[in-house]
Scaffold this motif. Structure first.
Motif, PDB file in Angstrom:
ATOM      1  N   UNK A 241       0.839  -1.205   0.000  1.00 59.26           N
ATOM      2  CA  UNK A 241       0.000   0.000   0.000  1.00 59.26           C
ATOM      3  C   UNK A 241       0.874   1.256   0.000  1.00 59.26           C
ATOM      4  N   UNK A 242       1.949   1.244   0.793  1.00 64.03           N
ATOM      5  CA  UNK A 242       2.860   2.383   0.850  1.00 64.03           C
ATOM      6  C   UNK A 242       3.562   2.622  -0.475  1.00 64.03           C
ATOM      7  N   UNK A 243       3.950   1.551  -1.146  1.00 60.65           N
ATOM      8  CA  UNK A 243       4.591   1.695  -2.457  1.00 60.65           C
ATOM      9  C   UNK A 243       3.613   2.281  -3.476  1.00 60.65           C
ATOM     10  N   UNK A 244       2.362   1.840  -3.402  1.00 61.71           N
ATOM     11  CA  UNK A 244       1.344   2.381  -4.313  1.00 61.71           C
ATOM     12  C   UNK A 244       1.118   3.860  -4.078  1.00 61.71           C
ATOM     13  N   UNK A 245       1.085   4.249  -2.809  1.00 66.70           N
ATOM     14  CA  UNK A 245       0.910   5.663  -2.488  1.00 66.70           C
ATOM     15  C   UNK A 245       2.101   6.479  -2.973  1.00 66.70           C
ATOM     16  N   UNK A 246       3.305   5.943  -2.781  1.00 65.47           N
ATOM     17  CA  UNK A 246       4.514   6.652  -3.224  1.00 65.47           C
ATOM     18  C   UNK A 246       4.490   6.859  -4.738  1.00 65.47           C
ATOM     19  N   UNK A 247       4.056   5.841  -5.479  1.00 63.29           N
ATOM     20  CA  UNK A 247       3.975   5.967  -6.936  1.00 63.29           C
ATOM     21  C   UNK A 247       2.938   7.013  -7.322  1.00 63.29           C
ATOM     22  N   UNK A 248       1.787   7.000  -6.639  1.00 64.48           N
ATOM     23  CA  UNK A 248       0.742   7.989  -6.922  1.00 64.48           C
ATOM     24  C   UNK A 248       1.237   9.396  -6.594  1.00 64.48           C
ATOM     25  N   UNK A 249       1.948   9.529  -5.491  1.00 61.51           N
ATOM     26  CA  UNK A 249       2.491  10.830  -5.094  1.00 61.51           C
ATOM     27  C   UNK A 249       3.472  11.350  -6.143  1.00 61.51           C
ATOM     28  N   UNK A 250       4.383  10.487  -6.601  1.00 65.04           N
ATOM     29  CA  UNK A 250       5.334  10.902  -7.639  1.00 65.04           C
ATOM     30  C   UNK A 250       4.615  11.314  -8.920  1.00 65.04           C
ATOM     31  N   UNK A 251       3.606  10.552  -9.305  1.00 61.16           N
ATOM     32  CA  UNK A 251       2.862  10.882 -10.527  1.00 61.16           C
ATOM     33  C   UNK A 251       2.148  12.218 -10.383  1.00 61.16           C
ATOM     34  N   UNK A 252       1.526  12.449  -9.240  1.00 62.52           N
ATOM     35  CA  UNK A 252       0.838  13.722  -9.018  1.00 62.52           C
ATOM     36  C   UNK A 252       1.822  14.890  -9.042  1.00 62.52           C
ATOM     37  N   UNK A 253       2.976  14.708  -8.413  1.00 58.97           N
ATOM     38  CA  UNK A 253       3.985  15.772  -8.415  1.00 58.97           C
ATOM     39  C   UNK A 253       4.497  16.053  -9.822  1.00 58.97           C
TER      40      UNK A 253
END
Length: 170
Positions: free
Chosen positions: A101-113
């Motif tokens: 779940x944390x890895x998925x959030x990190x990927x989403x965060x990078x994409x949003x940034x």
């Protein structure tokens, strides 16, 4: 500032540079970073590569280089604080679901940034690293109001993007 020859002057410039560049989470290591920068300059001087009179800009670059190297070293070793290590020992092995779940959030965060306007991305990234608005303004060479606006609007954009991806506010 002109050329510096005196070791005390060189150390003062390095201390100012490290204080200016060092993120809050590394503040306890500032003296070590200054010492590492001093050693790097001494090694260069002893090898005959360096000019015995150093410009402040060179010293700032050296301090920046030492700081970046230390951040990379910490990230490579995944060093944790004693409190975090103790809680990890008590908690036992990490839950695979939470790790994924944390890895998925990190990927989403990078994409949003990556989708945001560059000035907002810079401001929000520094904010997420723990810098306050005045520090962000100083690091990026912006006015405080400009940095505040960039962080505020960037956080709104980031929140909206993450919510659109299914991540809700706690």
């Amino acid at each position: 500032m002109g050329n510096l020859v005196n070791a005390a002057e060189i150390r003062q410039v390095l201390e100012r540079a490290v204080n200016r560049l060092c993120p809050r989470w590394m503040q306890a290591s500032r003296d070590d970073l200054v010492q590492s920068a001093m050693l790097r300059i001494l090694e260069r001087h002893q090898s005959g590569e360096g000019d015995p009179a150093y410009k402040a800009s060179y010293l700032y670059k050296t301090a920046h280089s030492v700081l970046v190297d230390e951040i990379r070293r910490v990230e490579r070793r995944a060093e944790l604080s004693l409190e975090h290590s103790a809680s990890a020992l008590v908690a036992g092995t990490p839950d695979p679901f939470r790790v994924t779940e944390g890895r998925g959030f990190a990927a989403a965060l990078r994409e949003c940034l990556s989708r945001m306007v560059e000035s907002r991305t810079l401001g929000v990234t520094l904010h997420l690293q723990g810098h306050r608005v005045p520090e962000i303004a100083r690091l990026l060479g912006w006015r405080v109001k400009q940095a505040d606006n960039s962080v505020y609007r960037g956080l709104i954009d980031l929140r909206e993007c993450l919510m659109a991806k299914g991540y809700q506010r706690p």
